[in-house]
Design an enzyme around this catalytic site. Sequence first.
Site, PDB file in Angstrom:
ATOM      1  N   ARG A   1       2.202   8.912  -6.330  1.00 47.78           N
ATOM      2  CA  ARG A   1       2.316  10.380  -6.687  1.00 47.78           C
ATOM      3  C   ARG A   1       2.569  10.865  -8.026  1.00 47.78           C
ATOM      4  NH1 ARG A   1      -1.468  10.608  -2.781  1.00 47.78           N
ATOM      5  NH2 ARG A   1      -0.556  11.206  -0.438  1.00 47.78           N
TER       6      ARG A   1
ATOM      7  N   HIS B   1      -5.629  -0.623   5.474  1.00 47.54           N
ATOM      8  CA  HIS B   1      -5.420   0.175   7.017  1.00 47.54           C
ATOM      9  C   HIS B   1      -6.377   0.019   7.945  1.00 47.54           C
ATOM     10  CE1 HIS B   1      -7.857   2.588   4.428  1.00 47.54           C
ATOM     11  NE2 HIS B   1      -6.895   3.101   3.749  1.00 47.54           N
TER      12      HIS B   1
ATOM     13  N   HIS C   1       1.490   5.198  -1.955  1.00 50.15           N
ATOM     14  CA  HIS C   1       0.988   6.167  -3.133  1.00 50.15           C
ATOM     15  C   HIS C   1       2.276   6.848  -3.505  1.00 50.15           C
ATOM     16  CE1 HIS C   1      -3.346   5.950  -1.692  1.00 50.15           C
ATOM     17  NE2 HIS C   1      -2.852   5.780  -0.525  1.00 50.15           N
TER      18      HIS C   1
ATOM     19  N   HIS D   1       2.790  13.995   1.703  1.00 53.57           N
ATOM     20  CA  HIS D   1       2.590  15.111   1.294  1.00 53.57           C
ATOM     21  C   HIS D   1       3.337  16.215   1.668  1.00 53.57           C
ATOM     22  CE1 HIS D   1      -1.639  14.166   0.285  1.00 53.57           C
ATOM     23  NE2 HIS D   1      -1.642  13.434   1.768  1.00 53.57           N
TER      24      HIS D   1
ATOM     25  N   HIS E   1     -10.966   0.585   0.544  1.00 56.32           N
ATOM     26  CA  HIS E   1     -10.700   1.414   1.879  1.00 56.32           C
ATOM     27  C   HIS E   1     -12.140   1.702   2.315  1.00 56.32           C
ATOM     28  CE1 HIS E   1      -9.509   5.666   3.028  1.00 56.32           C
ATOM     29  NE2 HIS E   1     -10.326   5.482   3.743  1.00 56.32           N
TER      30      HIS E   1
ATOM     31  N   ASN F   1      -5.099   6.171  -6.901  1.00 58.27           N
ATOM     32  CA  ASN F   1      -5.589   7.592  -6.664  1.00 58.27           C
ATOM     33  C   ASN F   1      -4.430   8.959  -7.119  1.00 58.27           C
ATOM     34  OD1 ASN F   1      -4.007   7.338  -4.437  1.00 58.27           O
ATOM     35  ND2 ASN F   1      -5.057   8.684  -3.228  1.00 58.27           N
TER      36      ASN F   1
ATOM     37  N   HIS G   1       0.805  -1.173  -0.012  1.00 63.80           N
ATOM     38  CA  HIS G   1       0.108  -0.159  -0.036  1.00 63.80           C
ATOM     39  C   HIS G   1       0.821   1.325   0.119  1.00 63.80           C
ATOM     40  CE1 HIS G   1      -3.995   1.861   1.632  1.00 63.80           C
ATOM     41  NE2 HIS G   1      -3.370   3.098   0.941  1.00 63.80           N
TER      42      HIS G   1
ATOM     43  N   ASP H   1       0.633   2.358   3.754  1.00 67.19           N
ATOM     44  CA  ASP H   1      -0.129   3.588   3.216  1.00 67.19           C
ATOM     45  C   ASP H   1       0.633   4.847   3.148  1.00 67.19           C
ATOM     46  OD1 ASP H   1      -2.199   4.946   2.366  1.00 67.19           O
ATOM     47  OD2 ASP H   1      -3.265   5.021   4.283  1.00 67.19           O
TER      48      ASP H   1
HETATM   49  C1  NCD Z   1      -4.027   8.556   1.165  1.00 71.78           C
HETATM   50  C2  NCD Z   1      -3.696   9.450   0.241  1.00 71.78           C
HETATM   51  O1  NCD Z   1      -3.049  10.676   0.612  1.00 71.78           O
HETATM   52  O2  NCD Z   1      -3.374   9.315  -0.961  1.00 71.78           O
HETATM   53  N1  NCD Z   1      -4.417   9.455   2.436  1.00 71.78           N
HETATM   54  C3  NCD Z   1      -4.493   8.873   3.699  1.00 71.78           C
HETATM   55  O3  NCD Z   1      -4.679   9.530   4.613  1.00 71.78           O
HETATM   56  N2  NCD Z   1      -4.306   7.540   3.722  1.00 71.78           N
HETATM   57  C4  NCD Z   1      -5.515   8.278   0.673  1.00 71.78           C
HETATM   58  C5  NCD Z   1      -5.947   6.983   1.538  1.00 71.78           C
HETATM   59  O4  NCD Z   1      -5.157   5.901   1.390  1.00 71.78           O
HETATM   60  O5  NCD Z   1      -6.872   7.237   1.678  1.00 71.78           O
HETATM   61 ZN    ZN Z   2      -3.876   4.749   1.031  1.00 71.08          ZN
END
Ligand code: NCD
Ligand code: ZN
Length: 407
Positions: A58, A209, A56, A286, A173, A88, A54, A282
């Site tokens: 970006r 998660h 992200h 950011h 999710h 996403n 898991h 996860d």
């Molecule tokens: C994730 C993201 O920023 O892409 N954020 C999070 O708080 N886990 C999105 C997600 O997994 O829901």
């Molecule tokens: Zn996530």
Amino acid sequence: MAVITGAEIFIDGALQRLDVAFDEKIRAIGRNLEGEERIDCSGKIVLPGVIDVHVHVRDLEQSHKEDWASLGRAALSGGVTTVFAMPNTQPPLDSVERVRDYRRRAQASSLNAYVYGAITRENLQNLEELAPHVDAFKLYLGETTGQLVISDKKLHREIFKIIAQTEKILTVHAQRGGDPTDVTRHEADDILYVLDLAAAYETKLHLAHVTTQRAVEAILEAKKSKIDVSFETCPHYLYFTAKDREERGAWLKMNPPLATEEDREFLWWALGKGLIDIIATDHAPHTIEEKSVGYERAPAGVPGVEFLLPLLFDAVNADKISLARLVEVCCLNPAKRFGLPKGEIAVGLDADLVVVDPDIKKTIAREAVQSKCGWSPYEGLTLRGWPVMVVVRGRLQKKSSVRSSLK
Ligand code: NCD
Ligand code: ZN
């Protein structure tokens, strides 16, 4: 052929003083093995490369937060050799072209990269066509970064039915958005709802998660029936609670939000008992600027991929969990669940390895963070046991790039 010598190798559930010979695959395990390249790893421990299901990444229009190259550096510095990229992104990974393009981009990372397909209202009719091109599907029922939330119950049923036919894993999710205390309270109900759908359509379900004791108990109960379900929790739920969020605000804002101290203790207990299937990060980077605008306005998500293994190895060193449990939740179980030829050190499997120095002690410093987001919720934490070398499908990733993250 390369040979790792002098180390303790994790094989069949225990550490053994043996050599490992490999090219792309692990070719031999034994004593005094021959090979052109000999890598002396005396005093070190060799584990299967960590699989983070898991992440992200970006890359695409949010590459200021992270891209495949920076994600690769972060992952490798932490001993993660395989990742599953969430869909996403902006734009989302909702078509064959986008998924193909993402796989191509992943080559910038030197990782084994698996890619999730997005489910949107618009691509429902194309999921069957998309299925052969993705490694799993992701469905968002709750608040997330991006516009992928589907809350229509009729659509949920349709989706579970379609994905069951594709035989892919559907990662959900499940936790709805809203006020943090609220979400923690209704996580179990949200998960029960999803478990019912998986039962009705015989969908292979993976729950992302999972945070609370009640939710874990609901899943364990469902496992007693015929539901094909697995779940993950994340390091931040093992290390932090809602109390920490009250102090640190947006820096500990994520979905689902942090739960109670009882939940956190329960997760450690469940981990020790072998009741947790997978630990995934996860990893949701950011930037510092984006996180600096106050709790309400800041985006949800914390980075984590580079500290997954050190966080858990430290727990092994502290006798909180066994090394066997660590390997189960970080390597073996993810590989088994997602059908990868990896996850253990065994002849014929992919040569994904991480060499850990069990005695290095380091404090996580912001300057050492490899993720492009440039910070970590674990800053200031002192951990013992750090990766010093990684091998991805036989390719030795530079020791120095690994070392550079060591402080
Ligand atoms: C994730 C993201 O920023 O892409 N954020 C999070 O708080 N886990 C999105 C997600 O997994 O829901
Ligand atoms: Zn996530």
